[in-house]
Motif scaffolding. Sequence first.
Motif, PDB file in Angstrom:
ATOM      1  N   VAL A  44      25.488  38.354  65.418  1.00  0.00           N
ATOM      2  CA  VAL A  44      24.806  37.454  64.492  1.00  0.00           C
ATOM      3  C   VAL A  44      25.755  36.362  64.021  1.00  0.00           C
ATOM      4  N   VAL A  45      25.159  35.312  63.508  1.00  0.00           N
ATOM      5  CA  VAL A  45      25.919  34.216  62.928  1.00  0.00           C
ATOM      6  C   VAL A  45      25.225  33.806  61.640  1.00  0.00           C
ATOM      7  N   THR A  46      26.007  33.447  60.646  1.00  0.00           N
ATOM      8  CA  THR A  46      25.451  33.028  59.362  1.00  0.00           C
ATOM      9  C   THR A  46      25.934  31.622  59.032  1.00  0.00           C
ATOM     10  N   GLU A  47      25.343  31.058  57.985  1.00  0.00           N
ATOM     11  CA  GLU A  47      25.811  29.746  57.546  1.00  0.00           C
ATOM     12  C   GLU A  47      27.247  29.837  57.045  1.00  0.00           C
ATOM     13  N   ALA A  48      27.676  31.025  56.587  1.00  0.00           N
ATOM     14  CA  ALA A  48      29.059  31.194  56.156  1.00  0.00           C
ATOM     15  C   ALA A  48      30.013  31.015  57.335  1.00  0.00           C
ATOM     16  N   ASP A  49      29.657  31.598  58.510  1.00  0.00           N
ATOM     17  CA  ASP A  49      30.475  31.403  59.719  1.00  0.00           C
ATOM     18  C   ASP A  49      30.608  29.918  60.037  1.00  0.00           C
ATOM     19  N   GLU A  50      29.472  29.240  60.068  1.00  0.00           N
ATOM     20  CA  GLU A  50      29.472  27.849  60.514  1.00  0.00           C
ATOM     21  C   GLU A  50      30.176  26.925  59.523  1.00  0.00           C
ATOM     22  N   LEU A  51      29.916  27.106  58.233  1.00  0.00           N
ATOM     23  CA  LEU A  51      30.551  26.244  57.243  1.00  0.00           C
ATOM     24  C   LEU A  51      32.040  26.523  57.138  1.00  0.00           C
ATOM     25  N   ALA A  52      32.427  27.802  57.271  1.00  0.00           N
ATOM     26  CA  ALA A  52      33.851  28.140  57.245  1.00  0.00           C
ATOM     27  C   ALA A  52      34.558  27.531  58.452  1.00  0.00           C
ATOM     28  N   GLU A  53      33.945  27.629  59.619  1.00  0.00           N
ATOM     29  CA  GLU A  53      34.562  27.057  60.815  1.00  0.00           C
ATOM     30  C   GLU A  53      34.723  25.548  60.673  1.00  0.00           C
ATOM     31  N   GLN A  54      33.712  24.892  60.165  1.00  0.00           N
ATOM     32  CA  GLN A  54      33.802  23.441  59.981  1.00  0.00           C
ATOM     33  C   GLN A  54      34.918  23.071  59.018  1.00  0.00           C
ATOM     34  N   ALA A  55      35.031  23.812  57.909  1.00  0.00           N
ATOM     35  CA  ALA A  55      36.053  23.512  56.903  1.00  0.00           C
ATOM     36  C   ALA A  55      37.454  23.789  57.437  1.00  0.00           C
ATOM     37  N   ILE A  56      37.627  24.905  58.154  1.00  0.00           N
ATOM     38  CA  ILE A  56      38.936  25.226  58.728  1.00  0.00           C
ATOM     39  C   ILE A  56      39.317  24.181  59.772  1.00  0.00           C
ATOM     40  N   SER A  57      38.365  23.808  60.623  1.00  0.00           N
ATOM     41  CA  SER A  57      38.636  22.816  61.663  1.00  0.00           C
ATOM     42  C   SER A  57      39.085  21.490  61.060  1.00  0.00           C
ATOM     43  N   ALA A  58      38.368  21.048  60.054  1.00  0.00           N
ATOM     44  CA  ALA A  58      38.708  19.765  59.429  1.00  0.00           C
ATOM     45  C   ALA A  58      40.088  19.827  58.783  1.00  0.00           C
ATOM     46  N   ALA A  59      40.397  20.917  58.096  1.00  0.00           N
ATOM     47  CA  ALA A  59      41.697  21.040  57.428  1.00  0.00           C
ATOM     48  C   ALA A  59      42.837  21.125  58.442  1.00  0.00           C
ATOM     49  N   LEU A  60      42.612  21.844  59.553  1.00  0.00           N
ATOM     50  CA  LEU A  60      43.656  21.925  60.579  1.00  0.00           C
ATOM     51  C   LEU A  60      43.918  20.566  61.210  1.00  0.00           C
TER      52      LEU A  60
END
Length: 219
Positions: A44-60
């Motif tokens: 499964v995937v949740t909005e938490a997975d997707e939003l966390a990935e987006q935030a981590i990607s942007a910060a990296l």
Amino acid sequence: MKLSHADALNVGNILAEVGRSEIMPRFRRVREIEVRTKTSAFDVVTEADELAEQAISAALLRAFPNAVVIGEEATSRDPAALDQVGTAELAFIIDPIDGTRNFTSSLPLFCTMVAATMRGEIVFGAIHDPVSNDTAFALRGEGAWLEMPDGRRHDLKVAPAVPVKQMDAVVGVNFLPEPLRTIVAGNLSGLAPVPGSDVPRTSIAWRRPAIAICCSTTS
């Protein structure tokens, strides 16, 4: 190019901040967030997975502008992104929530993981626990350690080698779709039920000297 100790801690801080801002506010609020299946009911995937990935990607990318960032959820939509791992001077591979099924079941057994590769070779890894807010690091040339929220550090070491017959192993198969899960479990012979298993949300468990298998069959 080489990742420094300061770089490692910077990545850890990114994971911790995203854990606080995107993951923990949604934990145990599964009825209020979007949950979708991918390959099976256990994947499964949740909005938490997707939003966390987006935030981590942007910060990296802010911290390492020339890096390639490859996220699990983005890659599930575009598998070709994985082709960059072998050639990128620096690539970060993200699993925003490892253990999403536990996350959606309100079990505090999940983490955020990031690995870094240089031209295909792994040079760094970090595992952040958003619940306890500590992070395990491994950095080429500097070993592995656990960083606590109060700044304390514990060095991590590999356990001494022992014969295979003395090893304990746990294999989770709850992510396998049926009928594959049943086939895999059926092919493991010489197993006996584990009496009084107290693994949360686990209804099938077997053990033999060198292996233990836990198969969750509840949602």
